[in-house]
Design a protein around this motif. Structure first.
Motif, PDB file in Angstrom:
ATOM      1  N   LEU B  58       0.837  -1.272  -0.045  1.00  0.00           N
ATOM      2  CA  LEU B  58       0.036   0.113   0.066  1.00  0.00           C
ATOM      3  C   LEU B  58       0.884   1.304  -0.035  1.00  0.00           C
ATOM      4  CD1 LEU B  58      -3.015  -0.657   2.452  1.00  0.00           C
ATOM      5  CD2 LEU B  58      -2.985  -0.719  -0.197  1.00  0.00           C
ATOM      6  N   ALA B  65      -5.817   1.528  -0.457  1.00  0.00           N
ATOM      7  CA  ALA B  65      -6.394   1.388   0.775  1.00  0.00           C
ATOM      8  C   ALA B  65      -8.004   1.682   0.964  1.00  0.00           C
ATOM      9  CB  ALA B  65      -5.577   2.284   1.573  1.00  0.00           C
ATOM     10  N   ARG B  66      -8.195   2.517   0.127  1.00  0.00           N
ATOM     11  CA  ARG B  66      -9.676   2.846  -0.016  1.00  0.00           C
ATOM     12  C   ARG B  66     -10.492   2.019  -1.114  1.00  0.00           C
ATOM     13  NH1 ARG B  66     -12.377   8.907  -1.381  1.00  0.00           N
ATOM     14  NH2 ARG B  66     -14.435   8.183  -1.280  1.00  0.00           N
ATOM     15  N   GLN B  69     -10.659  -1.251   0.556  1.00  0.00           N
ATOM     16  CA  GLN B  69     -11.249  -1.116   1.810  1.00  0.00           C
ATOM     17  C   GLN B  69     -10.424  -1.655   2.821  1.00  0.00           C
ATOM     18  OE1 GLN B  69     -13.938   0.483   3.116  1.00  0.00           O
ATOM     19  NE2 GLN B  69     -15.102   0.917   1.250  1.00  0.00           N
ATOM     20  N   ILE B  70      -9.019  -1.793   2.978  1.00  0.00           N
ATOM     21  CA  ILE B  70      -8.046  -2.032   3.733  1.00  0.00           C
ATOM     22  C   ILE B  70      -7.614  -1.173   5.139  1.00  0.00           C
ATOM     23  CG2 ILE B  70      -5.767  -3.243   4.008  1.00  0.00           C
ATOM     24  CD1 ILE B  70      -7.604  -4.820   2.307  1.00  0.00           C
ATOM     25  N   LEU B  71      -7.998  -1.658   6.158  1.00  0.00           N
ATOM     26  CA  LEU B  71      -7.598  -0.798   7.297  1.00  0.00           C
ATOM     27  C   LEU B  71      -6.475  -1.235   8.030  1.00  0.00           C
ATOM     28  CD1 LEU B  71     -11.114  -0.030   9.057  1.00  0.00           C
ATOM     29  CD2 LEU B  71      -9.707   1.521   7.588  1.00  0.00           C
ATOM     30  N   ALA B  72      -6.581  -2.503   8.522  1.00  0.00           N
ATOM     31  CA  ALA B  72      -5.629  -3.166   9.293  1.00  0.00           C
ATOM     32  C   ALA B  72      -4.388  -3.840   8.388  1.00  0.00           C
ATOM     33  CB  ALA B  72      -6.318  -4.261   9.980  1.00  0.00           C
ATOM     34  N   LEU B  73      -3.239  -3.852   8.807  1.00  0.00           N
ATOM     35  CA  LEU B  73      -2.152  -4.439   8.124  1.00  0.00           C
ATOM     36  C   LEU B  73      -1.377  -5.501   8.915  1.00  0.00           C
ATOM     37  CD1 LEU B  73      -1.067  -1.420   5.880  1.00  0.00           C
ATOM     38  CD2 LEU B  73      -2.462  -3.377   5.088  1.00  0.00           C
ATOM     39  N   PRO B  74      -1.024  -6.621   8.748  1.00  0.00           N
ATOM     40  CA  PRO B  74      -1.515  -7.022   7.202  1.00  0.00           C
ATOM     41  C   PRO B  74      -2.619  -7.485   7.046  1.00  0.00           C
ATOM     42  CG  PRO B  74       0.376  -8.222   8.263  1.00  0.00           C
ATOM     43  CD  PRO B  74      -0.159  -7.357   9.361  1.00  0.00           C
ATOM     44  N   LYS B  86     -11.809 -12.223   4.252  1.00  0.00           N
ATOM     45  CA  LYS B  86     -10.416 -11.408   4.718  1.00  0.00           C
ATOM     46  C   LYS B  86     -10.284 -11.706   5.944  1.00  0.00           C
ATOM     47  CE  LYS B  86     -10.628  -6.430   3.790  1.00  0.00           C
ATOM     48  NZ  LYS B  86     -11.630  -5.335   4.060  1.00  0.00           N
ATOM     49  N   ILE B  88      -6.995 -10.670   8.911  1.00  0.00           N
ATOM     50  CA  ILE B  88      -5.852  -9.796   9.425  1.00  0.00           C
ATOM     51  C   ILE B  88      -4.847 -10.369  10.463  1.00  0.00           C
ATOM     52  CG2 ILE B  88      -7.630  -7.754   8.800  1.00  0.00           C
ATOM     53  CD1 ILE B  88      -7.748  -7.309  12.096  1.00  0.00           C
TER      54      ILE B  88
END
Lengths: 493, 107
Positions: B58, B65-66, B69-74, B86, B88
């Motif tokens: 990212l 990311a938008r 829709q990814i907030l947490a990584l990994p 999904k 995390i």
């Protein structure tokens, strides 16, 4: 080498600066009244927490902060919403009269809706919320945002179960926001016993604002309180506020310091024979006048004369009528020769009619304040304060009156209050104890004069000027109110 | 020749890939490396060769990311087979990974 004078000036300047509280830079919100109560706005480049129960106006306040920042202060903003969709937000913004499309097109505003759905997320080990940072960072960099709203961070708690990681990341987020130099507004849901359900106030140490929405006796009341504002002396009172079509309006008047210069300008009461009784020949501008008396003694009539006189001077008047309707008052004044209709038509006179029980006391104060701010009258009549008693205790009503009077004084408005007094009461018994607050007090009475029922007027007090201390007969005719100046003997009825 | 008999190498490479897994990371960090390693191990153990891992950084592509829709990584997203799933974390908890990806553990 400084001259003696320059050195002295420098010393004085230094001392003065040291005495004054060092002011943190602030970001003006543009929200009516809020910049006053915060002493200039929210802490610039720092996060502010706005918390309150559902429906208290947090999202509206945050939104208005952002939109006004974008439109009026040339500070682009990012609204990151964890709850409402971009479409719903757009509707809300539009309903406040802001052109959202234009702002987005100009890249002054960016709305990002983040979905946090719990069921989707299986946690398999350590993680962080860097994705959120990246997303927010991109949004900020895309439009060069100076303001950010996060509404509401607590949604994250619904999505992730590892609160340890969440809290660490939230702490990191606030530091990151400060480093980015953006003024952030974070919203939080009110918790039991704590300010927010998830304790967000732990991480926001610069400014915390609490919104309250109460329904008491079926009457709605909204209040705003600054719980904390580091580095700023702020009022700790609750300020009533309204949410109206064009946004939020906070009433910044509470425990005001009486910092205004007393005016020496004199305005006529509209009744020349009354002016004669006043040492200055009329009322001082920006003073407060109380007209008390039992029913039918002529209180509203005198107020009507004053308003008509203001109109003759080309000044605007606001008549807050809590008992009678506009048409009743206009008709009654017409019967004594005072024409209010032309003034209304010209825009010099505006009536604000509301039944006391329409909404709570605080809302009344807020609406009157709002009306004054919009219409900018030089004269305000509140007829009568006694009707406000049906909505609150004497103490509460007094508080409203005091604040209104202070506000009027500071705004250069001459304010007239009428108060109903029971016939057998003594002068000292006005039902809301504002007699000590006002500058001038006219007491009207029904009396028996030489065996005939009539009306009388006496001046109980008139600060700053001498005044007649005699009781005079008050006569109402088609030519208006007139005070007869032959001294009369008076028997109280 | 039955389908289960060993095929020539070339033909094996053309076998349908059942699992497509996208691993979202933010640059090369200890955690992202460990997540990648954990993932490979789990896949080798339970999916044989029927998988492909795509690593999406990212930091190189922040817009995703938008978009994704990814907030947490990994974050690991199972693109195929559908439905999309999904999970995390650094994938250190193998059991959770298998449950999250809905993979039946190989015996």
């Amino acid at each position: 080498m400084l001259t003696k004078k320059a050195a002295r000036q420098r010393r004085v300047g230094k001392a003065a600066r040291g005495r004054a509280h060092p002011q943190l830079p602030k970001a003006a919100t543009g929200i009516q009244g809020l910049d006053e109560v915060t002493g200039g706005g929210l802490p610039k480049g720092r996060p502010t927490l706005v918390c309150g129960g559902p429906g208290c106006g947090k999202t509206t306040l945050a939104m208005e902060f952002l939109v006004r920042g974008a439109r009026d202060f040339d500070e682009p903003g990012v609204f990151m919403s964890f709850e409402e969709t971009a479409e719903d937000l757009a509707l809300n913004i539009a309903s406040m009269g802001f052109d959202l499309k234009a702002l987005v097109k100009r890249k002054s505003l960016l709305i990002d809706h983040v979905r946090v759905v719990r069921s989707e997320i299986e946690e398999t080990g350590e993680f962080d919320l860097e994705g959120l940072f990246i997303r927010l960072g991109l949004a900020i960099d895309t439009i060069g945002a100076k303001r950010v709203v996060l509404d509401t961070l607590e949604a994250l708690f619904a999505g992730f179960s590892n609160t340890g990681i969440l809290r660490a990341e939230i702490r990191r987020l606030f530091d990151w926001l400060s480093q980015k130099g953006v003024t952030a507004v974070i919203t939080g849901e009110r918790g039991e016993g704590a300010l927010t359900r998830q304790g967000l106030e732990e991480y926001v140490s610069d400014c915390v604002i609490l919104l309250d929405h109460r329904v008491v006796n079926q009457l709605t009341s909204r209040r705003l309180r600054i719980v904390k504002y580091r580095g700023t002396v702020h009022g700790t009172d609750e300020y009533p506020f309204l949410i109206r079509e064009n946004g939020i309006s906070v009433i910044p008047i509470t425990s005001l310091t009486l910092n205004h210069n007393a005016s020496t300008e004199v305005v006529s009461s509209g009744v020349p024979t009354l002016d004669q009784m006043l040492g200055a020949g009329g009322f001082y501008r920006s003073s407060t006048i109380l007209i008390s008396g039992s029913a039918g003694t002529g209180k509203s009539s005198i107020a009507g004369h004053f308003v008509a006189e203001a109109g003759r001077r080309g000044e605007r008047s606001l008549y807050v009528a809590l008992e009678e309707s506009q048409s009743d008052i206009v008709r009654n004044m017409k019967s004594i020769g005072v024409q209010l209709a032309p003034l209304i038509a010209k825009g010099s006179l505006r009536f604000m009619v509301s039944r006391p029980t329409a909404y709570g006391l605080e809302m009344h104060l807020a609406s009157i304040h709002q009306e004054i701010v919009e219409y900018r009258p030089r004269v305000v009549v509140l007829d009568s304060v006694t009707t406000l008693l049906s909505m609150g205790t004497t103490l509460e009503v007094s508080s409203i009156i005091v604040r209104l009077a202070d506000f009027a004084k500071m705004s250069g408005i001459t304010m007239v209050f009428t108060a109903l007094v029971e016939p057998r009461a003594t002068y000292e018994t006005t039902t809301v104890n504002i007699s000590s607050l006002v500058d001038t007090w006219l007491a009207l009475s029904n009396a028996e004069l030489n065996g005939i029922r009539g009306r009388t007027l006496s001046i109980i007090k008139a600060r700053g000027m001498g005044h007649s201390n005699q009781t005079h007969e008050l006569v109402m005719s088609k030519k208006g109110v007139e005070i007869k100046h032959d001294a009369v003997s008076r028997k109280k009825t | 020749m039955s389908p289960t008999q060993k095929l020539p190498v070339k033909k094996r490479a053309l076998q349908p890939v059942e699992y497509i897994l996208c691993l979202y990371v933010a640059g090369e960090t200890a955690r992202s490396a460990s997540a990648h390693a954990n993932l490979k191990t789990i896949c080798d153990q339970h999916l044989g060769s029927r998988y492909r891992i795509k690593v999406i950084d990212l930091l190189k592509n922040p817009k995703l990311a938008r978009d994704h829709q990814i907030l947490a990584l990994p974050t690991l997203v199972r693109q195929l087979p559908s439905p999309v799933r999904k999970i995390i974390g650094d994938l250190s908890n193998t059991e959770r990974v298998l449950v999250g990806l809905d993979i039946r553990p190989a015996k």
